[in-house]
Scaffold this motif. Structure first.
Motif, PDB file in Angstrom:
ATOM      1  N   ASN A  17      51.463  23.817 -65.489  1.00 59.88           N
ATOM      2  CA  ASN A  17      52.471  24.778 -65.038  1.00 59.88           C
ATOM      3  C   ASN A  17      51.871  26.160 -64.866  1.00 59.88           C
ATOM      4  O   ASN A  17      52.140  26.866 -63.884  1.00 59.88           O
ATOM      5  CB  ASN A  17      53.632  24.841 -66.038  1.00 59.88           C
ATOM      6  N   LEU A  18      51.045  26.583 -65.813  1.00 56.47           N
ATOM      7  CA  LEU A  18      50.379  27.879 -65.715  1.00 56.47           C
ATOM      8  C   LEU A  18      49.419  27.889 -64.533  1.00 56.47           C
ATOM      9  O   LEU A  18      49.353  28.872 -63.785  1.00 56.47           O
ATOM     10  CB  LEU A  18      49.621  28.186 -67.015  1.00 56.47           C
ATOM     11  N   SER A  19      48.687  26.800 -64.353  1.00 54.52           N
ATOM     12  CA  SER A  19      47.756  26.720 -63.233  1.00 54.52           C
ATOM     13  C   SER A  19      48.488  26.786 -61.898  1.00 54.52           C
ATOM     14  O   SER A  19      48.022  27.437 -60.950  1.00 54.52           O
ATOM     15  CB  SER A  19      46.937  25.432 -63.324  1.00 54.52           C
ATOM     16  N   VAL A  20      49.630  26.124 -61.803  1.00 51.86           N
ATOM     17  CA  VAL A  20      50.420  26.166 -60.571  1.00 51.86           C
ATOM     18  C   VAL A  20      50.868  27.595 -60.277  1.00 51.86           C
ATOM     19  O   VAL A  20      50.808  28.061 -59.127  1.00 51.86           O
ATOM     20  CB  VAL A  20      51.635  25.222 -60.682  1.00 51.86           C
ATOM     21  N   CYS A  21      51.295  28.315 -61.315  1.00 49.29           N
ATOM     22  CA  CYS A  21      51.715  29.708 -61.126  1.00 49.29           C
ATOM     23  C   CYS A  21      50.555  30.570 -60.620  1.00 49.29           C
ATOM     24  O   CYS A  21      50.730  31.401 -59.720  1.00 49.29           O
ATOM     25  CB  CYS A  21      52.265  30.276 -62.427  1.00 49.29           C
ATOM     26  N   ILE A  22      49.381  30.372 -61.204  1.00 48.66           N
ATOM     27  CA  ILE A  22      48.207  31.139 -60.771  1.00 48.66           C
ATOM     28  C   ILE A  22      47.858  30.818 -59.327  1.00 48.66           C
ATOM     29  O   ILE A  22      47.578  31.723 -58.523  1.00 48.66           O
ATOM     30  CB  ILE A  22      47.009  30.857 -61.701  1.00 48.66           C
ATOM     31  N   LEU A  23      47.882  29.529 -58.980  1.00 50.80           N
ATOM     32  CA  LEU A  23      47.581  29.148 -57.600  1.00 50.80           C
ATOM     33  C   LEU A  23      48.609  29.711 -56.625  1.00 50.80           C
ATOM     34  O   LEU A  23      48.255  30.158 -55.520  1.00 50.80           O
ATOM     35  CB  LEU A  23      47.525  27.625 -57.487  1.00 50.80           C
ATOM     36  N   LEU A  24      49.873  29.707 -57.021  1.00 48.52           N
ATOM     37  CA  LEU A  24      50.898  30.287 -56.153  1.00 48.52           C
ATOM     38  C   LEU A  24      50.636  31.764 -55.904  1.00 48.52           C
ATOM     39  O   LEU A  24      50.782  32.262 -54.781  1.00 48.52           O
ATOM     40  CB  LEU A  24      52.285  30.093 -56.764  1.00 48.52           C
TER      41      LEU A  24
ATOM     42  N   TYR B 249      47.477  32.100 -53.558  1.00 50.16           N
ATOM     43  CA  TYR B 249      47.766  31.748 -52.169  1.00 50.16           C
ATOM     44  C   TYR B 249      48.756  32.732 -51.538  1.00 50.16           C
ATOM     45  O   TYR B 249      48.716  32.968 -50.325  1.00 50.16           O
ATOM     46  CB  TYR B 249      48.308  30.325 -52.090  1.00 50.16           C
ATOM     47  N   THR B 250      49.646  33.310 -52.342  1.00 50.61           N
ATOM     48  CA  THR B 250      50.550  34.338 -51.820  1.00 50.61           C
ATOM     49  C   THR B 250      49.770  35.575 -51.408  1.00 50.61           C
ATOM     50  O   THR B 250      50.016  36.154 -50.341  1.00 50.61           O
ATOM     51  CB  THR B 250      51.613  34.710 -52.865  1.00 50.61           C
ATOM     52  N   LEU B 251      48.808  35.986 -52.227  1.00 50.13           N
ATOM     53  CA  LEU B 251      47.946  37.110 -51.853  1.00 50.13           C
ATOM     54  C   LEU B 251      47.206  36.800 -50.552  1.00 50.13           C
ATOM     55  O   LEU B 251      47.041  37.683 -49.699  1.00 50.13           O
ATOM     56  CB  LEU B 251      46.947  37.398 -52.969  1.00 50.13           C
TER      57      LEU B 251
ATOM     58  N   CYS C  75      50.939  24.124 -53.457  1.00 46.59           N
ATOM     59  CA  CYS C  75      50.851  25.550 -53.783  1.00 46.59           C
ATOM     60  C   CYS C  75      50.316  26.340 -52.595  1.00 46.59           C
ATOM     61  O   CYS C  75      50.764  27.455 -52.324  1.00 46.59           O
ATOM     62  CB  CYS C  75      49.950  25.760 -54.998  1.00 46.59           C
ATOM     63  N   ASN C  76      49.344  25.755 -51.902  1.00 45.47           N
ATOM     64  CA  ASN C  76      48.781  26.402 -50.720  1.00 45.47           C
ATOM     65  C   ASN C  76      49.877  26.639 -49.682  1.00 45.47           C
ATOM     66  O   ASN C  76      50.033  27.751 -49.156  1.00 45.47           O
ATOM     67  CB  ASN C  76      47.680  25.501 -50.146  1.00 45.47           C
ATOM     68  N   SER C  77      50.638  25.611 -49.378  1.00 44.76           N
ATOM     69  CA  SER C  77      51.675  25.713 -48.358  1.00 44.76           C
ATOM     70  C   SER C  77      52.746  26.728 -48.747  1.00 44.76           C
ATOM     71  O   SER C  77      53.122  27.600 -47.954  1.00 44.76           O
ATOM     72  CB  SER C  77      52.308  24.337 -48.119  1.00 44.76           C
ATOM     73  N   ILE C  78      53.230  26.650 -49.980  1.00 45.40           N
ATOM     74  CA  ILE C  78      54.298  27.549 -50.426  1.00 45.40           C
ATOM     75  C   ILE C  78      53.788  28.979 -50.534  1.00 45.40           C
ATOM     76  O   ILE C  78      54.434  29.926 -50.075  1.00 45.40           O
ATOM     77  CB  ILE C  78      54.873  27.073 -51.765  1.00 45.40           C
ATOM     78  N   GLY C  79      52.622  29.165 -51.162  1.00 47.41           N
ATOM     79  CA  GLY C  79      52.097  30.509 -51.370  1.00 47.41           C
ATOM     80  C   GLY C  79      51.795  31.220 -50.064  1.00 47.41           C
ATOM     81  O   GLY C  79      52.183  32.387 -49.876  1.00 47.41           O
ATOM     82  N   GLN C  80      51.120  30.536 -49.152  1.00 51.65           N
ATOM     83  CA  GLN C  80      50.815  31.160 -47.863  1.00 51.65           C
ATOM     84  C   GLN C  80      52.094  31.491 -47.105  1.00 51.65           C
ATOM     85  O   GLN C  80      52.191  32.553 -46.478  1.00 51.65           O
ATOM     86  CB  GLN C  80      49.929  30.243 -47.023  1.00 51.65           C
ATOM     87  N   SER C  81      53.066  30.599 -47.135  1.00 50.81           N
ATOM     88  CA  SER C  81      54.332  30.854 -46.432  1.00 50.81           C
ATOM     89  C   SER C  81      55.038  32.072 -47.014  1.00 50.81           C
ATOM     90  O   SER C  81      55.556  32.914 -46.267  1.00 50.81           O
ATOM     91  CB  SER C  81      55.248  29.626 -46.523  1.00 50.81           C
ATOM     92  N   LEU C  82      55.055  32.173 -48.338  1.00 51.23           N
ATOM     93  CA  LEU C  82      55.716  33.309 -48.982  1.00 51.23           C
ATOM     94  C   LEU C  82      54.995  34.608 -48.674  1.00 51.23           C
ATOM     95  O   LEU C  82      55.631  35.620 -48.331  1.00 51.23           O
ATOM     96  CB  LEU C  82      55.776  33.072 -50.493  1.00 51.23           C
ATOM     97  N   GLY C  83      53.661  34.612 -48.798  1.00 55.05           N
ATOM     98  CA  GLY C  83      52.902  35.815 -48.496  1.00 55.05           C
ATOM     99  C   GLY C  83      53.044  36.227 -47.045  1.00 55.05           C
ATOM    100  O   GLY C  83      53.196  37.422 -46.727  1.00 55.05           O
ATOM    101  N   PHE C  84      53.005  35.248 -46.145  1.00 55.03           N
ATOM    102  CA  PHE C  84      53.163  35.539 -44.725  1.00 55.03           C
ATOM    103  C   PHE C  84      54.538  36.135 -44.455  1.00 55.03           C
ATOM    104  O   PHE C  84      54.671  37.098 -43.685  1.00 55.03           O
ATOM    105  CB  PHE C  84      52.971  34.262 -43.919  1.00 55.03           C
ATOM    106  N   PHE C  85      55.565  35.593 -45.089  1.00 58.23           N
ATOM    107  CA  PHE C  85      56.917  36.106 -44.885  1.00 58.23           C
ATOM    108  C   PHE C  85      57.047  37.548 -45.367  1.00 58.23           C
ATOM    109  O   PHE C  85      57.639  38.400 -44.700  1.00 58.23           O
ATOM    110  CB  PHE C  85      57.926  35.222 -45.621  1.00 58.23           C
ATOM    111  N   ILE C  86      56.483  37.837 -46.537  1.00 54.28           N
ATOM    112  CA  ILE C  86      56.579  39.196 -47.087  1.00 54.28           C
ATOM    113  C   ILE C  86      55.937  40.207 -46.146  1.00 54.28           C
ATOM    114  O   ILE C  86      56.496  41.279 -45.877  1.00 54.28           O
ATOM    115  CB  ILE C  86      55.905  39.255 -48.472  1.00 54.28           C
TER     116      ILE C  86
END
Length: 584
Positions: A64-71, A74-76, A214-225
């Protein structure tokens, strides 16, 4: 996001778990910490027939912690990418030509070419610092610093917001902006190599597949922001309409946004550097070939010996020369050659809708703030689609691609139709109602669903066919081909658009009809002459129309010719995608 991660894991062929003395694997992350003998031995075809599967349970505390870090990482990564999506809308609003926009569209090229330096990232590192952190930490700190430096000193001038002594702006400096964002994309592509590799050892073996989610979600979130979020909060009309600010006031400037995220990059990197451990790697400047542990492990499997090997004997990451040799071996495979052609050509049909449609909506009267208002619906679809389609995508990914291609062809025509309606909807400063926005949102949603289905399915297929013993090289090669296949049609589409557009200088005669002035050209560089003559440069034949229906015909022809070939690729046994033992 954690809900989506937890329930969107595709049911891919699972690794056969082995008991280990340590809680996390020590296999090499970037070249797939998965040996071929750890894959289910009963899988016969890529489509999943007669396959062994183990269902992944809930993530443990450490994962769970690793998933948060990856998110977060990938958001950055998605922040500079999102800015590269919002800058063209700003440039178009300032009157920049389509040729210049086609130049700026090349900023994402480093992501398509990262295969060239991925072996360096895998081979050069400090053992004491950490194999992935050796690249992740300096790359993200440099990214933060240049975002701060440029955001503070130069970005306003480059974007054309600084006026000279005469009160007139010199206009956007597209060439400098392109060079700067190419540098940012280069840093983010390097960060992507490091994070993708780290994800394979940061997560436990049973949950390693969550890295791609995590890659898909993080990139999508960062791109949206950085794209829709920034566009909305930096637009005076949107801030006045939806936030109640005074007219002319905004929440964000481009310089302020870049400075803020520059600080976020630096602070986040320092925290991960200090508080997130990474497993030990081999050595600094390592060029040695992989050891024979893979062969030893396979031998023990084939002889029925189930004794576990020590983690210290696991597969070592190959060096630069070995990686290049592996890539050449992959290219010699017939199925890979066929797949490469598919990846490099099938998105030609989507170039107008992917590259031009938003610019045409803006050109025909839609403010960029309205485009930003629609985008949250698209983000929700992008985040939830993996959860809704995970099972089908994991079993028969190319079947999903064959469904999504006709859907995207249909939506490309629908987007063209909506662009034509935009002219009338915004005519004379009118504000469109639900009869315009409802079908527009539906068409955009359908186009987003089709595009995401293609992306998710291809990523799943890449994971299935990659030779596990050289997974990192295999996946990087296929992703590079997919990125190139997306990039060249869109850049070419923007560059060709004005060349395929026919315009004429016309004036209204005494009868209220348009009369053509043949002696005056209406090229982008000579439109002022038409205006001085009291005329207007009117479009006779829009290049967007030419491209839409030409690409539709090309897409339908491609689909007819290669539909069967995609099915054959999916039905190939996994052994057809493996390089020969002598080539490894």
């Amino acid at each position: 996001a954690l809900f989506v991660v937890k329930y969107s894991m595709p049911n891919t062929n699972e690794l056969r778990e082995r008991r280990s003395r340590t809680p996390t694997p020590t296999l090499s992350p970037s070249f797939e910490s998965i040996n071929s003998n750890l894959m289910p031995t009963k899988s016969k075809t890529i489509s999943g027939e007669d396959h062994n599967e183990k269902k992944v349970g809930f993530l443990g505390k450490e994962d769970n912690l690793s998933v948060c870090i990856l998110l977060v990482l990938y958001t950055l990564q998605g922040i500079p990418m999102g800015l590269c999506g919002s800058i063209p809308l700003i440039l178009k609003e300032k009157g920049v030509s389509y040729e210049s926009l086609s130049l700026f569209s090349l900023v994402s090229l480093p992501f398509s070419l990262k295969l060239l330096w991925a072996p360096l990232v895998d081979s050069f590192y400090s053992k004491s610092f950490g194999r992935r952190k050796s690249w992740l930490v300096p790359v993200q700190i440099v990214t933060g610093l240049i975002m701060l430096f440029v955001g503070t000193n130069y970005i306003d001038a480059w974007i054309g917001d600084v006026r000279g002594p005469n009160g007139v702006s010199s206009g956007p400096d597209v060439s400098t902006l392109t060079s700067y964002f190419i540098a940012l994309y280069f840093l983010m592509s390097t960060q992507d190599i490091a994070v993708d590799g780290w994800a394979l050892t940061m997560l436990s073996r049973a949950n390693v597949g969550y890295g791609s989610v995590c890659n898909s979600i993080g990139q999508s979130l960062g791109f949206f922001i950085a794209n829709q979020g920034f566009i909305a909060l930096s637009d005076t009309e949107w801030c006045h309409k939806y936030l109640g600010l005074e007219k002319g006031k905004i929440i964000l400037t481009l310089a302020g946004f870049m400075c803020f995220w520059g600080y976020v990059f630096i602070i986040t990197t320092i925290v991960i550097w200090l508080f997130k451990d990474e497993e030990n790697s081999r050595s600094l400047f390592s060029f040695s070939k992989p050891n024979k542990s893979t062969e030893n492990l396979a031998t023990k499997e084939n002889t029925g010996n189930d004794q576990d090997l020590d983690d210290s004997k696991q597969d070592e990451p190959p060096g630069i020369c070995e990686t290049c040799r592996q890539i050449m071996s992959i290219f010699r495979l017939k199925p890979v050659q066929t797949l490469a052609f598919v990846l490099l050509t099938f998105k030609i049909a989507f170039a107008p809708v992917d590259a031009v449609s938003n610019f045409k909506l803006q050109e025909y009267g839609m403010p960029k703030s309205d485009i930003a208002t629609i985008s949250p619906f698209l983000l929700i679809v992008g985040l939830m689609l993996p959860a809704l389609t995970g099972k089908k995508v994991s079993v028969a990914p190319l079947d999903v691609v064959l469904f999504a291609i006709p859907l995207k062809l249909f939506t490309s025509v629908c987007m063209w139709w909506m662009a034509q309606n935009t002219i009338e909807a915004y005519a004379n400063g009118a504000t469109p109602g639900v009869t315009y926005f409802a079908p527009l949102v539906l068409v955009m949603l359908a186009n987003e669903i089709a595009g995401n289905l293609i992306f998710i399915s291809l990523m799943s297929f890449f994971s299935k066919v990659s030779d596990p013993t050289i997974g990192g090289s295999y996946m990087t090669l296929l992703n590079t081909l997919a990125n190139l296949g997306s990039k060249w049609p869109t850049s070419l589409s923007l560059w060709l658009l004005p060349k395929l557009t026919t315009t004429a200088c016309e004036v209204l005669n005494s009868e209220g009809r348009w009369a053509r002035l043949d002696e005056i050209s209406c090229s982008e560089r000579s439109q002022l002459a038409c205006t001085d003559a009291g005329g207007t440069c009117n479009i006779q034949l829009d290049g967007y129309t030419v491209q839409t229906f030409t690409c539709l015909a090309v897409g339908l022809l491609w689909f007819v010719l290669y539909r069967k070939k995609l099915g054959e690729l999916q039905q190939l046994p996994h052994s057809a995608w493996l390089i020969q033992k002598t080539d490894r």
